[in-house]
Design an enzyme around this catalytic site. Structure first.
Site, PDB file in Angstrom:
ATOM      1  N   ASP A 259      -0.082   4.877   0.977  1.00 38.32           N
ATOM      2  CA  ASP A 259      -0.233   6.150   2.004  1.00 38.32           C
ATOM      3  C   ASP A 259      -0.523   5.261   3.549  1.00 38.32           C
ATOM      4  O   ASP A 259      -1.163   4.283   3.692  1.00 38.32           O
ATOM      5  CB  ASP A 259      -1.573   6.655   1.821  1.00 38.32           C
ATOM      6  CG  ASP A 259      -1.685   7.652   0.676  1.00 38.32           C
ATOM      7  OD1 ASP A 259      -1.706   8.906   0.537  1.00 38.32           O
ATOM      8  OD2 ASP A 259      -1.910   7.063  -0.496  1.00 38.32           O
TER       9      ASP A 259
ATOM     10  N   ASP B 167      -1.808  -0.996   5.928  1.00 35.06           N
ATOM     11  CA  ASP B 167      -2.034  -0.255   7.164  1.00 35.06           C
ATOM     12  C   ASP B 167      -3.457  -0.225   7.737  1.00 35.06           C
ATOM     13  O   ASP B 167      -3.627   0.886   8.589  1.00 35.06           O
ATOM     14  CB  ASP B 167      -1.464   1.115   7.134  1.00 35.06           C
ATOM     15  CG  ASP B 167      -2.204   2.060   6.199  1.00 35.06           C
ATOM     16  OD1 ASP B 167      -2.571   1.547   5.227  1.00 35.06           O
ATOM     17  OD2 ASP B 167      -2.299   3.258   6.778  1.00 35.06           O
TER      18      ASP B 167
ATOM     19  N   ASP C 130       0.948  -1.094   0.112  1.00 34.32           N
ATOM     20  CA  ASP C 130      -0.040   0.043   0.052  1.00 34.32           C
ATOM     21  C   ASP C 130       1.109   1.269  -0.087  1.00 34.32           C
ATOM     22  O   ASP C 130       2.040   1.112   0.261  1.00 34.32           O
ATOM     23  CB  ASP C 130      -0.785  -0.197   1.284  1.00 34.32           C
ATOM     24  CG  ASP C 130      -1.641   1.237   1.425  1.00 34.32           C
ATOM     25  OD1 ASP C 130      -2.405   1.705   0.426  1.00 34.32           O
ATOM     26  OD2 ASP C 130      -1.825   1.881   2.257  1.00 34.32           O
TER      27      ASP C 130
END
Length: 220
Positions: A9, A169, A7
């Site tokens: 961000d 996240d 991922d």
């Protein structure tokens, strides 16, 4: 080849400062002032532009989903003009990716940021050449947690969908990996890090120094 997909961000980079600045630009344009605050609202920012707009408008007492949709293109435009003023890579990212590549892994990115913005950002951060693929929210007709973008990121990287994992996240990343029947690794150093253990990923990543050992155990 064995593959690690990341991922963007909140996983590779802390982008929250620039995202919050873009959202506040939109709020100021409609006379509400700055409704989100860095670093307090970093966790909200890393959940995406629409989420920031929803939280901000609720704080301003004028939440309306139609207004969120109206402001979203303005947010993207504001963000594109100042995409890396505050954004930084998390410590150890470059070293960890180099180590993966030196140990016969290929790496790519699967993000719910629009592809053009993701491309712009990783070029500005000087890391585009490290990644063999980039799949954004609008690359395909569907986005995470649908597994299709993850599969596409693996395929475009030249990897093997049976020998891959996703580093993220959020619950979206965990659900994406599960839908693809692949291991998930969630970082614990971001603003929502204390929430990651409750999501029961296949592994937790407290530091990029630990990434190589974790993926060697998960991706065989």
């Amino acid at each position: 080849m064995r593959t690690v997909i990341f991922d963007l961000d909140g996983t590779l980079a802390d982008t929250s400062g620039d995202l919050i600045a873009a959202a506040n630009f939109c709020f100021r344009e409609i006379g509400l002032g700055d409704l989100l605050h860095f670093p307090k609202d970093s966790g909200i920012a890393l959940r995406g532009g629409r989420m920031m707009l929803r939280h901000g408008l609720k704080r301003g007492g004028c939440y309306d989903e139609a207004e969120v949709m109206r402001l979203y293109p303005q947010l993207l435009s504001a963000y594109a003009t100042s995409i890396d003023k505050y954004t930084v890579l998390y410590p150890g990212v470059i070293e960890a990716i180099e180590k993966l590549r030196n140990n016969a892994f290929v790496v790519g990115i699967c993000t719910n940021k629009p592809e053009a913005l993701a491309e712009q950002l990783i070029k500005r951060l000087g890391v585009r050449d490290y990644f063999s693929s980039l799949v954004g929210a609008d690359t395909l007709a569907v986005a995470k947690p649908d597994p299709a973008p993850l599969y596409a990121a693996i395929e475009r990287a030249g990897g093997n969908a049976k020998r891959a994992c996703l580093v993220g996240d959020s619950i979206t990343d965990r659900d994406t990996a599960r839908a693809a029947n692949l291991p998930s690794i969630l970082v614990t150093f971001g603003p929502s890090g204390e929430e990651m253990a409750a999501l029961n990923p296949d592994a937790l990543l407290p530091s990029y120094n630990d990434l190589q050992n974790i993926v060697e155990n998960l991706v065989t």
